[in-house]
Design an enzyme around this catalytic site. Structure first.
Site, short mmCIF file in Angstrom:
data_model
loop_
_atom_site.label_atom_id
_atom_site.label_comp_id
_atom_site.label_asym_id
_atom_site.label_seq_id
_atom_site.Cartn_x
_atom_site.Cartn_y
_atom_site.Cartn_z
N SER A 143 0.88 -1.24 0.11
CA SER A 143 -0.18 0.07 0.10
C SER A 143 0.90 1.24 -0.05
O SER A 143 2.10 1.25 0.52
CB SER A 143 -0.98 0.01 1.13
OG SER A 143 -1.52 1.34 1.30
N TYR A 156 -2.72 -0.52 10.19
CA TYR A 156 -2.53 -0.80 8.64
C TYR A 156 -1.14 -0.35 8.22
O TYR A 156 -0.54 -1.17 7.59
CB TYR A 156 -3.68 0.09 8.16
CG TYR A 156 -3.83 -0.09 6.72
CD1 TYR A 156 -4.17 -1.58 6.00
CD2 TYR A 156 -3.57 0.95 5.52
CE1 TYR A 156 -4.14 -1.67 4.65
CE2 TYR A 156 -3.55 0.48 4.32
CZ TYR A 156 -3.84 -0.72 3.76
OH TYR A 156 -3.94 -1.08 2.41
P1 NDP Z 1 -11.31 -5.94 -0.65
O1 NDP Z 1 -11.92 -5.79 0.54
O2 NDP Z 1 -12.32 -5.77 -1.98
O3 NDP Z 1 -10.54 -7.32 -0.73
C1 NDP Z 1 -9.89 -7.78 0.35
C2 NDP Z 1 -9.84 -9.45 0.01
O4 NDP Z 1 -8.96 -9.91 1.18
C3 NDP Z 1 -11.01 -10.00 0.08
O5 NDP Z 1 -11.31 -11.01 -0.79
C4 NDP Z 1 -11.44 -10.89 1.45
O6 NDP Z 1 -11.97 -11.99 1.26
C5 NDP Z 1 -9.94 -11.14 1.84
N1 NDP Z 1 -9.51 -11.29 2.89
C6 NDP Z 1 -9.69 -10.51 3.99
N2 NDP Z 1 -9.49 -10.96 5.17
C7 NDP Z 1 -9.30 -12.31 5.00
C8 NDP Z 1 -8.81 -13.56 5.73
N3 NDP Z 1 -8.69 -13.32 7.09
N4 NDP Z 1 -8.53 -14.61 5.00
C9 NDP Z 1 -8.65 -14.73 3.76
N5 NDP Z 1 -8.77 -13.54 2.87
C10 NDP Z 1 -9.17 -12.56 3.53
O7 NDP Z 1 -10.09 -4.85 -0.84
P2 NDP Z 1 -9.04 -4.41 -1.87
O8 NDP Z 1 -8.99 -5.60 -2.93
O9 NDP Z 1 -8.77 -3.39 -1.87
O10 NDP Z 1 -7.76 -4.98 -1.00
C11 NDP Z 1 -6.69 -6.04 -1.72
C12 NDP Z 1 -5.38 -5.51 -0.92
O11 NDP Z 1 -5.04 -4.38 -1.54
C13 NDP Z 1 -5.21 -5.35 0.42
O12 NDP Z 1 -3.83 -5.96 1.04
C14 NDP Z 1 -5.16 -3.85 0.89
O13 NDP Z 1 -4.63 -3.68 1.94
C15 NDP Z 1 -4.52 -3.45 -0.48
N6 NDP Z 1 -4.88 -2.09 -0.91
C16 NDP Z 1 -6.04 -1.66 -1.26
C17 NDP Z 1 -6.03 -0.21 -1.77
C18 NDP Z 1 -7.57 0.43 -2.06
O14 NDP Z 1 -7.33 1.61 -1.91
N7 NDP Z 1 -8.28 -0.47 -2.16
C19 NDP Z 1 -5.01 0.63 -1.34
C20 NDP Z 1 -3.68 0.16 -1.21
C21 NDP Z 1 -3.57 -1.28 -0.68
P3 NDP Z 1 -13.03 -12.64 2.44
O15 NDP Z 1 -13.65 -11.56 3.00
O16 NDP Z 1 -13.84 -13.30 1.48
O17 NDP Z 1 -12.14 -13.28 3.16
#
Ligand code: NDP
Length: 250
Positions: A143, A156
């Protein structure tokens, strides 16, 4: 036409939404067979159908990355099903607000568990098979918060700073085996990430931030993931920063 990633096998964590979902679709479109991991099994099943409907090959591996055995099993089941693992995209992640005084330490620990340790578990499990194959790609979704700290999202930032350190140490550890490691640092990207922030006011603020005009699309992050994985084997793009053009912060 041959795909850029024909014959490759990818495991994507966090594949049920956002960047992970987009990465799975883009990797499959480029010819990779994909294993999809996250907790929401229904979402993964829908994504498998969607990928298969376009001629791709996918399996769902529902599980929680915080569960070390389950995280490692996702790698093992990918190899058992497809015979190899060439690309690991760690996109599972959560964001929570909170400062240090009156810290909700359970919530703080949870962010570190998912973002840092969950990623560590799958990376660790993938090294053996990748070494045996003579190489592979590990792409960890970090991030912009790994470069500058926002005091209100302390856990975070701490998790993502640590993730970068873990990823860089891993790169040094495995490069000699042909395994490339990339830290990908998105800025505001239109996904569901903000929906799970506990504090209602900060949730709304984060939702506005990632959903704003000019935010990066998850598919645009996915294109960068395919680019990294498709490079000649001797080229390791180890850090990528992608953010909205309108983000003029240092
Ligand atoms: P989303 O919330 O759309 O996706 C997050 C994903 O993580 C989901 O598929 C969720 O699936 C999964 N997840 C969360 N907790 C768990 C767990 N305990 N075990 C397995 N899977 C898990 O957000 P993003 O796509 O935006 O996030 C993806 C990555 O990108 C993250 O690491 C985030 O920090 C990073 N990021 C995002 C930014 C943004 O602006 N969107 C900016 C910078 C970084 P489920 O709930 O089904 O388990």
């Amino acid at each position: 036409m041959a795909g850029l990633l024909d014959g490759r096998v990818a495991l994507v964590t966090g594949a049920s939404s956002g960047i992970g979902e987009a990465a799975a679709i883009a990797l499959a479109k480029a010819g990779a067979r994909v294993a999809l991991s996250a907790r929401r099994a229904d979402r993964l099943a829908t994504l498998v159908q969607r990928i298969e409907a376009t001629g791709g090959s996918a399996i769902a591996l529902p599980g929680d990355v915080v569960d070390e055995a389950a995280a490692k099993a996702a790698v093992e089941r990918t190899v058992a099903h497809f015979g190899r693992i060439d690309i690991l995209v760690n996109s599972a992640g959560v964001i929570q607000s909170g400062t240090i005084e009156n810290c909700d330490t359970a919530e703080y620990r949870r962010v570190l568990d998912v973002n840092l340790l969950g990623t560590l578990y799958t990376c660790s499990a993938a090294i053996g098979p990748m070494k045996a194959q003579g190489g592979g790609d590990i792409i960890n979704i970090s991030s912009q918060a790994s470069r500058k700290v926002a005091k209100i999202f302390n856990s975070y930032s701490a998790s993502k700073f640590a993730l970068n350190a873990m990823s860089e140490g891993l790169r040094q550890e495995v490069g000699g085996y042909g395994i490339r490691v990339c830290q990908l640092l998105p800025g505001a990207t239109r996904t569901e990430v903000a929906d799970h922030v506990s504090d209602p006011a900060l949730r709304s603020a984060m939702q506005a931030h990632v959903g704003k005009e000019g935010a990066v699309e998850a598919s645009e992050i996915a294109d960068a993931i395919v680019f990294v994985a498709a490079l000649p084997k001797h080229v390791n793009v180890d850090i990528i920063s992608i953010r909205p053009t309108s983000d003029t912060a240092p």
